[in-house]
Design a protein around this motif. Structure first.
Motif, mmCIF file in Angstrom:
data_model
loop_
_atom_site.group_PDB
_atom_site.id
_atom_site.type_symbol
_atom_site.label_atom_id
_atom_site.label_comp_id
_atom_site.label_asym_id
_atom_site.label_seq_id
_atom_site.Cartn_x
_atom_site.Cartn_y
_atom_site.Cartn_z
ATOM 1 N N SER A 1 -25.309 8.666 -36.984
ATOM 2 C CA SER A 1 -25.277 8.765 -35.522
ATOM 3 C C SER A 1 -25.851 10.087 -35.012
ATOM 4 O O SER A 1 -26.193 10.200 -33.849
ATOM 5 N N ARG A 2 -25.963 11.089 -35.877
ATOM 6 C CA ARG A 2 -26.497 12.400 -35.473
ATOM 7 C C ARG A 2 -27.807 12.674 -36.195
ATOM 8 O O ARG A 2 -28.051 12.178 -37.287
ATOM 9 N N ASN A 3 -28.612 13.511 -35.569
ATOM 10 C CA ASN A 3 -29.905 13.867 -36.141
ATOM 11 C C ASN A 3 -29.805 15.270 -36.750
ATOM 12 O O ASN A 3 -29.696 16.254 -36.027
ATOM 13 N N TYR A 4 -29.863 15.347 -38.067
ATOM 14 C CA TYR A 4 -29.779 16.612 -38.785
ATOM 15 C C TYR A 4 -31.151 17.105 -39.223
ATOM 16 O O TYR A 4 -31.250 18.075 -39.960
ATOM 17 N N HIS A 5 -32.201 16.433 -38.791
ATOM 18 C CA HIS A 5 -33.550 16.717 -39.277
ATOM 19 C C HIS A 5 -33.958 18.181 -39.057
ATOM 20 O O HIS A 5 -34.389 18.859 -40.000
ATOM 21 N N LYS A 6 -33.830 18.686 -37.846
ATOM 22 C CA LYS A 6 -34.248 20.065 -37.555
ATOM 23 C C LYS A 6 -33.391 21.071 -38.319
ATOM 24 O O LYS A 6 -33.903 22.083 -38.800
ATOM 25 N N LEU A 7 -32.117 20.802 -38.432
ATOM 26 C CA LEU A 7 -31.211 21.694 -39.161
ATOM 27 C C LEU A 7 -31.561 21.731 -40.647
ATOM 28 O O LEU A 7 -31.573 22.806 -41.267
ATOM 29 N N ILE A 8 -31.893 20.590 -41.200
ATOM 30 C CA ILE A 8 -32.263 20.522 -42.620
ATOM 31 C C ILE A 8 -33.570 21.279 -42.862
ATOM 32 O O ILE A 8 -33.678 22.048 -43.824
ATOM 33 N N ILE A 9 -34.542 21.097 -41.995
ATOM 34 C CA ILE A 9 -35.823 21.798 -42.139
ATOM 35 C C ILE A 9 -35.611 23.304 -42.032
ATOM 36 O O ILE A 9 -36.138 24.087 -42.831
ATOM 37 N N THR A 10 -34.811 23.724 -41.057
ATOM 38 C CA THR A 10 -34.525 25.151 -40.870
ATOM 39 C C THR A 10 -33.826 25.732 -42.091
ATOM 40 O O THR A 10 -34.192 26.810 -42.573
ATOM 41 N N MET A 11 -32.829 25.020 -42.598
ATOM 42 C CA MET A 11 -32.101 25.500 -43.780
ATOM 43 C C MET A 11 -33.009 25.549 -45.009
ATOM 44 O O MET A 11 -32.904 26.465 -45.821
ATOM 45 N N ALA A 12 -33.904 24.575 -45.144
ATOM 46 C CA ALA A 12 -34.818 24.559 -46.292
ATOM 47 C C ALA A 12 -35.777 25.743 -46.240
ATOM 48 O O ALA A 12 -36.034 26.399 -47.260
ATOM 49 N N ILE A 13 -36.300 26.034 -45.049
ATOM 50 C CA ILE A 13 -37.204 27.175 -44.906
ATOM 51 C C ILE A 13 -36.461 28.479 -45.161
ATOM 52 O O ILE A 13 -36.961 29.347 -45.894
ATOM 53 N N LEU A 14 -35.282 28.623 -44.585
ATOM 54 C CA LEU A 14 -34.476 29.826 -44.803
ATOM 55 C C LEU A 14 -34.145 30.001 -46.282
ATOM 56 O O LEU A 14 -34.249 31.101 -46.832
ATOM 57 N N ASN A 15 -33.790 28.912 -46.932
ATOM 58 C CA ASN A 15 -33.474 28.949 -48.360
ATOM 59 C C ASN A 15 -34.689 29.380 -49.178
ATOM 60 O O ASN A 15 -34.578 30.221 -50.071
ATOM 61 N N ALA A 16 -35.853 28.821 -48.859
ATOM 62 C CA ALA A 16 -37.077 29.185 -49.584
ATOM 63 C C ALA A 16 -37.430 30.650 -49.383
ATOM 64 O O ALA A 16 -37.811 31.336 -50.345
ATOM 65 N N VAL A 17 -37.280 31.145 -48.169
ATOM 66 C CA VAL A 17 -37.582 32.553 -47.897
ATOM 67 C C VAL A 17 -36.654 33.464 -48.694
ATOM 68 O O VAL A 17 -37.098 34.436 -49.324
ATOM 69 N N ILE A 18 -35.366 33.150 -48.700
ATOM 70 C CA ILE A 18 -34.409 33.967 -49.451
ATOM 71 C C ILE A 18 -34.719 33.914 -50.943
ATOM 72 O O ILE A 18 -34.663 34.940 -51.635
ATOM 73 N N MET A 19 -35.072 32.742 -51.443
ATOM 74 C CA MET A 19 -35.395 32.614 -52.863
ATOM 75 C C MET A 19 -36.624 33.444 -53.237
ATOM 76 O O MET A 19 -36.633 34.119 -54.263
ATOM 77 N N VAL A 20 -37.655 33.393 -52.408
ATOM 78 C CA VAL A 20 -38.887 34.144 -52.695
ATOM 79 C C VAL A 20 -38.618 35.646 -52.638
ATOM 80 O O VAL A 20 -39.045 36.398 -53.530
#
Length: 94
Positions: free
Chosen positions: A65-84
């Motif tokens: 019922s909810r759209n988590y798409h933008k939150l997932i993309i944001t978290m994935a980018i943030l996660n990748a930046v922290i990992m790098v």
């Protein structure tokens, strides 16, 4: 038997002798489950964003019922930046 006996080996480290960007994730999860939050962060700095990313991914599949798409993309980018950043930091300080 300790959980460390069941961990998967890092193929990058086994083949080339160099840590990958995800090295430490399994140990950090074990430390996190034991309540050793600071040690988990030192083992793998992206552990908290990784856990949040998988939490939101799970919610995305469970709660339609909810759209988590933008939150997932944001978290994935943030996660990748922290990992790098943490990978570069680890490679330059050893």
């Amino acid at each position: 038997m300790p959980a460390e006996d069941y961990m998967l080996p890092c193929m990058n480290k086994s083949l080339f002798g160099v840590d990958c960007m995800g090295c430490g994730t399994q140990r950090a999860l074990i430390l996190l489950s034991k309540g050793e939050f600071k040690e988990a962060f030192y083992m793998f700095p992206a552990i908290y964003t990784t856990v949040l990313l998988f939490l939101f991914l799970g919610l995305h599949f469970i709660d339609k019922s909810r759209n988590y798409h933008k939150l997932i993309i944001t978290m994935a980018i943030l996660n990748a930046v922290i990992m790098v950043i943490s990978y570069i930091y680890k490679q330059t300080n050893f």
